[in-house]
Design a protein around this motif. Structure first.
Motif: not given
Length: 271
Positions: A240-247, A63-81
């Motif tokens: 409803g439904s949500i799908k998130v694709d992240m990079h 398991q990954v251990d850490f104190n803090t994290f910060s990040g940036k991501a490109a994502a596609k959000l699909n909310i109810d189609g």
């Protein structure tokens, strides 16, 4: 209308808070090369428990251990189609706070959220409104077994702590291990690769009509840590439904983080 949009925005933030931690150094990791040398042992009635406990303990050590994290991501959000491309910024202070900002393609911030073990705060900048609720508000979109620590674990690709309990059932499936169990009405299924990394987590509450699925498609090296970089999340409820694709394109562990959340005076509270 505003409450409906804010509720969907909160649902997005809750889902994003179920997974959002990646790496700065985009170096693919060979899952085969990282395989832990645990020799297959024929399972019998007499040795099943000892083998199961040994493998669960081996997963815990990964398991990954850490104190803090910060990040940036490109994502596609699909909310109810309906699909939208967005940029996400995620910051975490372990055991204390998760901060998420979602921005449209042209740089316009859509919303911002702060999640703590006790509370949820969400701003909807598109409609100048905000919501402040106790953490239990998330149960409109998830099972009551979901807690803050569970969100953090999924954010960084860790197994949910409750799943790694000594009572969890563990079975072999080709080269993978499958952990099955139940947290009251929440049924879970965790698939772990031969490298002891989590490749898929599924949680279902059939009575409430709720499900969450998190799939990790690729693992990369981040210093001494190995974490997923390609992540697909999906959730479904009766509403409803949500799908998130992240990079993830940029991340940092254990650096200084800030959690700005100032609500403008003109914003309207939503109950």
């Amino acid at each position: 209308m505003r409450k409906s949009i804010l509720s969907k925005l909160l649902m997005v933030f809750c889902l994003l808070a179920l997974y959002s931690c990646k790496t700065r150094k985009q170096l693919p990791v060979s899952r085969k090369a990282d395989t832990v040398a645990i020799k297959p042992v024929p399972v019998t009635v007499t040795n099943y428990d000892s083998i199961r406990l040994a493998q669960i303990n081996a997963i815990k050590l990964k398991q990954v251990d850490f104190n803090t994290f910060s990040g940036k991501a490109a994502a596609k959000l699909n909310i109810d189609g309906k699909e939208d491309a967005v940029t996400m910024i995620v910051r975490i202070k372990k055991d204390k706070e998760i901060w998420i900002s979602v921005t449209a393609v042209l740089g316009l911030e859509i919303g911002r959220a702060v999640i703590t073990p006790d509370s949820l705060k969400v701003m909807n900048r598109l409609e100048s409104s905000y919501l402040k609720k106790p953490f239990s508000y998330i149960y409109q979109y998830s099972s009551e077994q979901v807690n803050y620590k569970m969100l953090e674990s999924l954010l960084i690709g860790n197994a949910i702590p409750e799943i790694l309990a000594n009572s969890t059932d563990l079975q072999a499936s080709n080269a993978d291990m499958v952990l099955n169990g139940k947290l009251q009405e929440l049924v879970y299924r965790l698939i772990v690769g031969p490298d002891l990394r989590v490749s898929k987590t599924t949680m279902t509450n059939e009575a409430a009509g709720q499900s969450i699925d998190v799939a990790n498609a690729q693992f990369i090296q981040s210093g001494a840590r190995v974490i997923p970089s390609q992540v697909t999340l999906s959730t479904a409820t009766k509403s409803g439904s949500i799908k998130v694709d992240m990079h993830y394109t940029k991340t940092e562990f254990d650096g200084a983080v800030e959690f700005p959340f100032t609500i403008p005076a003109r914003f309207t509270p939503i109950n």
